[in-house]
Structure formats: C-alpha cells, structure tokens
Design a protein around this motif. Structure first.
Motif, PDB file in Angstrom:
ATOM      1  N   THR A  13       0.850  -1.181   0.000  1.00 19.57           N
ATOM      2  CA  THR A  13       0.000   0.000   0.000  1.00 19.57           C
ATOM      3  C   THR A  13       0.885   1.230   0.000  1.00 19.57           C
ATOM      4  O   THR A  13       2.107   1.126   0.173  1.00 19.57           O
ATOM      5  CB  THR A  13      -0.971   0.015   1.196  1.00 19.57           C
ATOM      6  OG1 THR A  13      -1.996   0.986   0.954  1.00 19.57           O
ATOM      7  CG2 THR A  13      -0.265   0.328   2.502  1.00 19.57           C
ATOM      8  N   ALA A  14       0.263   2.375  -0.183  1.00 19.27           N
ATOM      9  CA  ALA A  14       0.976   3.649  -0.136  1.00 19.27           C
ATOM     10  C   ALA A  14       0.011   4.726   0.349  1.00 19.27           C
ATOM     11  O   ALA A  14      -1.196   4.677   0.064  1.00 19.27           O
ATOM     12  CB  ALA A  14       1.521   4.016  -1.508  1.00 19.27           C
ATOM     13  N   GLY A  55      -6.884   2.862   2.452  1.00 21.52           N
ATOM     14  CA  GLY A  55      -8.064   2.513   1.667  1.00 21.52           C
ATOM     15  C   GLY A  55      -7.758   1.740   0.394  1.00 21.52           C
ATOM     16  O   GLY A  55      -8.660   1.459  -0.393  1.00 21.52           O
ATOM     17  N   VAL A  56      -6.478   1.380   0.186  1.00 21.37           N
ATOM     18  CA  VAL A  56      -6.083   0.631  -1.009  1.00 21.37           C
ATOM     19  C   VAL A  56      -5.014  -0.393  -0.637  1.00 21.37           C
ATOM     20  O   VAL A  56      -4.289  -0.230   0.338  1.00 21.37           O
ATOM     21  CB  VAL A  56      -5.540   1.550  -2.136  1.00 21.37           C
ATOM     22  CG1 VAL A  56      -6.603   2.546  -2.580  1.00 21.37           C
ATOM     23  CG2 VAL A  56      -4.267   2.271  -1.709  1.00 21.37           C
ATOM     24  N   ALA A  94      -4.199   1.327 -10.953  1.00 21.53           N
ATOM     25  CA  ALA A  94      -5.293   2.284 -10.729  1.00 21.53           C
ATOM     26  C   ALA A  94      -5.285   2.959  -9.361  1.00 21.53           C
ATOM     27  O   ALA A  94      -5.589   4.142  -9.255  1.00 21.53           O
ATOM     28  CB  ALA A  94      -6.641   1.597 -10.960  1.00 21.53           C
ATOM     29  N   THR A  95      -4.948   2.227  -8.300  1.00 22.60           N
ATOM     30  CA  THR A  95      -5.108   2.780  -6.948  1.00 22.60           C
ATOM     31  C   THR A  95      -3.891   3.542  -6.445  1.00 22.60           C
ATOM     32  O   THR A  95      -3.986   4.257  -5.454  1.00 22.60           O
ATOM     33  CB  THR A  95      -5.414   1.681  -5.918  1.00 22.60           C
ATOM     34  OG1 THR A  95      -4.236   0.880  -5.713  1.00 22.60           O
ATOM     35  CG2 THR A  95      -6.601   0.826  -6.346  1.00 22.60           C
ATOM     36  N   GLY A  96      -2.746   3.352  -7.081  1.00 21.73           N
ATOM     37  CA  GLY A  96      -1.513   3.967  -6.602  1.00 21.73           C
ATOM     38  C   GLY A  96      -0.720   3.100  -5.647  1.00 21.73           C
ATOM     39  O   GLY A  96       0.392   3.455  -5.260  1.00 21.73           O
ATOM     40  N   TYR A 107      -3.486  -7.989  -8.054  1.00 25.10           N
ATOM     41  CA  TYR A 107      -4.852  -7.550  -7.819  1.00 25.10           C
ATOM     42  C   TYR A 107      -4.760  -6.199  -7.113  1.00 25.10           C
ATOM     43  O   TYR A 107      -4.383  -6.128  -5.951  1.00 25.10           O
ATOM     44  CB  TYR A 107      -5.598  -8.567  -6.938  1.00 25.10           C
ATOM     45  CG  TYR A 107      -5.532  -9.958  -7.510  1.00 25.10           C
ATOM     46  CD1 TYR A 107      -6.504 -10.403  -8.392  1.00 25.10           C
ATOM     47  CD2 TYR A 107      -4.478 -10.813  -7.188  1.00 25.10           C
ATOM     48  CE1 TYR A 107      -6.436 -11.681  -8.932  1.00 25.10           C
ATOM     49  CE2 TYR A 107      -4.402 -12.088  -7.726  1.00 25.10           C
ATOM     50  CZ  TYR A 107      -5.383 -12.510  -8.596  1.00 25.10           C
ATOM     51  OH  TYR A 107      -5.299 -13.764  -9.138  1.00 25.10           O
ATOM     52  N   ASP A 108      -5.068  -5.137  -7.823  1.00 32.04           N
ATOM     53  CA  ASP A 108      -4.973  -3.774  -7.320  1.00 32.04           C
ATOM     54  C   ASP A 108      -6.356  -3.391  -6.786  1.00 32.04           C
ATOM     55  O   ASP A 108      -7.310  -3.332  -7.560  1.00 32.04           O
ATOM     56  CB  ASP A 108      -4.530  -2.860  -8.473  1.00 32.04           C
ATOM     57  CG  ASP A 108      -4.269  -1.445  -8.053  1.00 32.04           C
ATOM     58  OD1 ASP A 108      -3.822  -1.218  -6.910  1.00 32.04           O
ATOM     59  OD2 ASP A 108      -4.507  -0.543  -8.881  1.00 32.04           O
ATOM     60  N   CYS A 109      -6.461  -3.153  -5.480  1.00 35.04           N
ATOM     61  CA  CYS A 109      -7.773  -3.123  -4.831  1.00 35.04           C
ATOM     62  C   CYS A 109      -8.071  -1.844  -4.053  1.00 35.04           C
ATOM     63  O   CYS A 109      -7.169  -1.229  -3.476  1.00 35.04           O
ATOM     64  CB  CYS A 109      -7.868  -4.280  -3.840  1.00 35.04           C
ATOM     65  SG  CYS A 109      -7.626  -5.892  -4.577  1.00 35.04           S
TER      66      CYS A 109
END
Length: 149
Positions: A13-14, A55-56, A94-96, A107-109
């Motif tokens: 995450t970031a 949140g990601v 997409a989420t960063g 899997y980018d969530c």
C-alpha cells in the motif's frame, strides 16, 4: 497453522508518499462478481496502520523465483521499506499501491470492508485493476519452508 499451505503474496500500500509491503499467505479470492479478494493483516503491528488508513492495497502473487523477494518482505532481515522495495521492480496501477511488475498476478484493490478479528484485521478489496504475468510455478509456504507448485 504451519501446516496450512498458502500461496505467498506481497501485499502493498501507499499513503502520502510512504510505502509499505509485507509477505503474507493469508489471502484469497472472495467473489468474481464483482472481483474481490481479501488479506489478513496483524493490527497489533503499528506499522500496518497504513494499510487500514490508505483505503487501497495491491496483492502481488509470487512465483517460485521470487523466494528472495518474499524473504526480504518477511521482516526477518529487519530491512527498511526502501531496502525491501529495492529487491523488485515496482510500478502502480489504478489505486496507486505499489505493484510488482513481474508478479504472477496483481490484484490492485480498493478496500470495501475492514473486519477486525482477534489479532488481525481482514481487508476486503474490490479489484480496481488486474495484471497477469507469466504462468510460472507458484511460490508456496508450508511447514515453515518454501515450496513451488
């Protein structure tokens, strides 16, 4: 739980320019409509707070040749986050969240639910972006050692 075999993943995450990544086996598919996965993270580790705040997350599925990368992200070597991330090639979808360029699957969530349970929090993420890599042998962890499948 050492006898519970699991595909090794690096969850990342970031938030506000800070990155975090940890090697896990407690992750799985939840649904295909919409595509959803989950990961379980120890909420007693203060450093994991970023996962709950951002949140990601990205779930990066590892191949057998990623064993040294998994070890770097296991925490056993006491590496800094910059040192951990230096062991792979990373980008973002997409989420960063950081994504491993040569993962078997990424899997980018976006987190849709957080469920605290005893020592861990279950993060349920709806897949915002997916990247499939090569069909390499999967890296599995069981009996406190790595295996390939």
């Amino acid at each position: 739980m050492a006898r519970y075999a699991g595909h090794v993943q690096i969850v990342t995450t970031a938030l506000n320019g800070e990155r975090r990544g940890v090697a896990v086996t407690a992750a799985c598919s939840v649904s295909d409509a919409p595509p959803t996965v989950l990961v379980c993270l120890n909420h007693n580790n203060e450093k994991n707070k970023i996962f709950f705040d951002s949140g990601v997350f990205a779930l990066n599925s590892l191949a057998a040749h990623h064993q040294p990368l998994s070890h770097a992200f296991s925490g056993l070597e006491k590496l800094t986050m910059d040192e951990r991330f230096a062991h792979g090639e990373w980008d973002a979808l997409a989420t960063g969240a950081p994504t491993l360029k040569d993962a078997v699957a990424t899997y980018d969530c976006r987190v849709v639910q957080k469920i605290p349970y005893t020592t861990h929090t279950i993060l349920i993420g709806e897949v915002a972006s997916l990247r499939l890599g090569g069909q390499d042998a999967a890296l599995v962890y069981m009996d406190r050692s790595y295996h390939s499948l």
